[in-house]
Write an enzyme that holds these catalytic residues in place. Structure first.
Site, PDB file in Angstrom:
ATOM      1  N   CYS A  27      10.853 -72.396 -38.661  1.00 58.70           N
ATOM      2  CA  CYS A  27      10.253 -72.658 -40.215  1.00 58.70           C
ATOM      3  C   CYS A  27       9.042 -71.632 -40.045  1.00 58.70           C
ATOM      4  O   CYS A  27       8.207 -71.879 -39.050  1.00 58.70           O
ATOM      5  CB  CYS A  27       9.956 -74.158 -40.259  1.00 58.70           C
ATOM      6  SG  CYS A  27      11.253 -75.285 -40.722  1.00 58.70           S
ATOM      7  N   TYR A 184      15.486 -84.996 -39.944  1.00 55.78           N
ATOM      8  CA  TYR A 184      15.759 -84.755 -41.408  1.00 55.78           C
ATOM      9  C   TYR A 184      16.748 -85.676 -41.852  1.00 55.78           C
ATOM     10  O   TYR A 184      17.478 -86.613 -41.244  1.00 55.78           O
ATOM     11  CB  TYR A 184      15.784 -83.323 -41.665  1.00 55.78           C
ATOM     12  CG  TYR A 184      14.671 -82.546 -41.010  1.00 55.78           C
ATOM     13  CD1 TYR A 184      13.422 -82.807 -41.404  1.00 55.78           C
ATOM     14  CD2 TYR A 184      14.840 -81.479 -40.280  1.00 55.78           C
ATOM     15  CE1 TYR A 184      11.915 -82.276 -40.931  1.00 55.78           C
ATOM     16  CE2 TYR A 184      13.444 -80.930 -39.644  1.00 55.78           C
ATOM     17  CZ  TYR A 184      12.314 -81.335 -40.153  1.00 55.78           C
ATOM     18  OH  TYR A 184      11.133 -80.779 -39.890  1.00 55.78           O
ATOM     19  N   LEU A 303      13.592 -74.750 -24.498  1.00 56.72           N
ATOM     20  CA  LEU A 303      12.656 -74.160 -23.513  1.00 56.72           C
ATOM     21  C   LEU A 303      13.320 -73.019 -22.794  1.00 56.72           C
ATOM     22  O   LEU A 303      13.417 -73.230 -21.216  1.00 56.72           O
ATOM     23  CB  LEU A 303      12.105 -75.154 -22.518  1.00 56.72           C
ATOM     24  CG  LEU A 303      10.797 -76.039 -23.336  1.00 56.72           C
ATOM     25  CD1 LEU A 303      10.218 -76.933 -22.464  1.00 56.72           C
ATOM     26  CD2 LEU A 303       9.851 -74.944 -24.002  1.00 56.72           C
TER      27      LEU A 303
END
Length: 366
Positions: A27, A184, A303
């Site tokens: 985003c 979401y 990661l």
């Protein structure tokens, strides 16, 4: 041919990828009224000449109320489609890298400020909006209680995903990823922590999976055959009594049976009570578990920053592709540097050929 697993080609449906590196959705919180602009052109331009095999655009809202923030990218109107189309045309003029889009609805996590301004709830008086969810349960105690979606609301959400998929097809986007992760809306329907409905969309695992599966089937039908449609999943809520790996495996198999072309395995985001102790590759075991029960490609994330680690993930069969997000923001030439360390080659624009280091004479492919 290179010995590096990370730089082997792969296909997602009819889409050929030069290597296994995926720029995962990130985003940017930089759109105006859902419309892409100069920042997106600059950002995507960097990613598209990075040498990655695939770039997936950030979470792109299928409705204004589905945006995380008022600065989120959207694909829900002629205006948002045109703005995104202009950006894509500029990027494609200089890069053949496949571009996908992640279609999303934020549900109860919508209507907040961008993270660098604190991420607090955006009040109605400041341009915020009432959020939607499976049940009237707020994400946090300091957030507004969302409205529970009724039958008409569920039909509207399905139609919004379909309309966005059709716009994506017209724009020539190579791939669609349906966002059913990170807390979401579709993830909210999956998790018993957010979904306390007593109708056909709540209660049992079969019922909680119903809307995500319906959305997938509708998007798959709306998007051209041969262009891949995948799904991003959170493998666990990291909260007792929430969505977990066992349920994820059931959903993964149901999606594969319905024609999903790949699965992108992440975790968390549903509850502020999540307890995570991240370490390099901490989500890779989830990807491995999913890959063991489906016969479609799986993307691992979490990661992953070192080329040797990414290469090993592919080499031992834990996943078929590796998704990078923060690592790409930090080093937009990560695939170049990975290819150099792994003895592989990577495609670069002709304008950059002369920067090839002398010690890597076979690094660049024009």
């Amino acid at each position: 041919m290179t010995a590096s697993s990370l730089f082997q080609p792969i296909r997602l449906a009819d889409l050929a990828l030069a290597n296994r590196i995926v720029v995962a959705p990130m985003c940017q919180y930089s759109a105006k009224s859902g419309e892409a602009g100069a920042w997106h052109q600059m950002h995507l331009g960097q990613m598209a000449v990075s040498g990655a095999g695939l770039v997936i655009l950030e979470a792109t809202a299928v409705a204004p109320e589905g945006r995380i923030s008022a600065a989120d990218l959207g694909l829900y109107s002629d205006e948002t489609a045109k703005a995104l189309g202009d950006v894509l045309a500029a990027v494609r003029a200089w890069s053949p890298t496949p571009l996908g889009v992640q279609l999303s609805h934020a549900g109860r996590k919508a209507s907040v400020h961008p993270p660098w301004t604190g991420g607090a709830q955006l009040p109605l008086a400041e341009g915020g909006w009432r959020t939607l969810a499976p049940s009237p349960l707020a994400f946090r105690h300091d957030r507004t209680t969302p409205l529970s979606l009724d039958a008409d609301g569920l039909a509207r959400v399905r139609a919004q995903f379909v309309a966005a998929a059709r716009r994506a097809a017209i724009l020539g986007l190579d791939l669609i990823e349906i966002h059913a992760a990170h807390g979401y809306l579709l993830h909210q329907f999956l998790s018993p922590l957010a979904n306390q409905r007593d109708d056909a969309y709540g209660g049992s695992l079969e019922n909680r999976m119903r809307l995500p599966l319906e959305v997938f089937e509708a998007v798959r039908e709306a998007f051209p055959a041969g262009r891949p449609v995948g799904v991003r999943l959170s493998a666990t809520d990291w909260v007792a009594g929430g969505w977990d790996l066992e349920q994820t495996l059931a959903l993964a198999q149901a999606l594969a049976a319905r024609g999903a072309d790949y699965l992108h395995i992440s975790s968390g985001g549903l509850s502020p009570d999540q307890a995570i102790a991240p370490y390099p590759g901490y989500q890779v075991p989830f990807a491995r578990a999913v890959r063991q029960v489906v016969d479609i490609p799986v993307i691992a994330v979490g990661l992953i920053t070192e080329p040797e680690h990414a290469d090993a993930i592919i080499g031992v069969g834990d996943a078929d592709l590796v998704g990078l997000a923060r690592a790409m923001l930090y080093d937009p030439r990560w695939p170049w540097h990975a290819a150099a360390r792994l003895g592989a080659s990577v495609h670069v624009p002709s304008q950059y050929l002369r920067c090839q280091p002398r010690r890597f004479p076979h690094l660049f492919i024009p």
